[in-house]
Write an enzyme that holds these catalytic residues in place. Structure first.
Site, PDB file in Angstrom:
ATOM      1  N   CYS A   1     -92.428  53.739 -19.117  1.00 51.62           N
ATOM      2  CA  CYS A   1     -91.872  53.287 -20.399  1.00 51.62           C
ATOM      3  C   CYS A   1     -92.645  52.088 -20.949  1.00 51.62           C
ATOM      4  CB  CYS A   1     -90.395  52.946 -20.178  1.00 51.62           C
ATOM      5  SG  CYS A   1     -89.626  51.999 -21.485  1.00 51.62           S
TER       6      CYS A   1
ATOM      7  N   CYS B   1     -90.516  49.062 -21.772  1.00 56.67           N
ATOM      8  CA  CYS B   1     -90.072  48.446 -20.513  1.00 56.67           C
ATOM      9  C   CYS B   1     -91.151  47.504 -19.981  1.00 56.67           C
ATOM     10  CB  CYS B   1     -89.790  49.507 -19.450  1.00 56.67           C
ATOM     11  SG  CYS B   1     -88.445  50.644 -19.853  1.00 56.67           S
TER      12      CYS B   1
END
Length: 121
Positions: free
Chosen positions: A30, A33
């Site tokens: 991600c 993230c």
């Protein structure tokens, strides 16, 4: 303070056994993230009185499902074992700091009483 990795085995105990816990649900693949990671780490160093935890959703799929995680990153905040905040999306450092300040100052007993009074009305 470093972040703590959470799994299904220590998730509940960590949330109920500490005054204030922030949980970052994330994944290695991600992009947002990865951008949020250093912001979260910096906040953990600035707030040693709070437990900062991380849940890798790929390694803990059942836990992510039980927590109803639909997107990553998702930040969850628990105070005295009660979930008081959950939101998907990476935060800027200033927004995370503001959120931490609000969570620290939240009076759970007063909020609960107010909620019960509004339900009766």
């Amino acid at each position: 303070m470093a972040t703590t990795a959470l799994t299904a085995q220590n998730f509940e105990q960590t949330l109920t056994g500490n005054e204030l816990v922030l949980v970052d649900f994330w994944a290695t693949w991600c992009g947002p993230c990865k951008a949020f990671g250093p912001v979260y780490e910096k906040a953990s160093e600035a707030n040693p009185d709070i437990v900062f935890a991380k849940v890798d959703i790929d390694q803990n799929q059942e836990l992510a499902s039980a927590a109803d995680i639909k997107a990553v990153p998702t930040l969850m905040i628990a105070k005295k074992g009660q979930i008081i905040f959950k939101q998907a999306g990476a935060l800027r450092g200033s927004d995370l700091d503001d959120l931490i300040s609000q969570a620290k100052s939240l009076d759970l007993d007063a909020a609960k009483a107010q909620s019960e009074n509004s339900i009766k009305a």
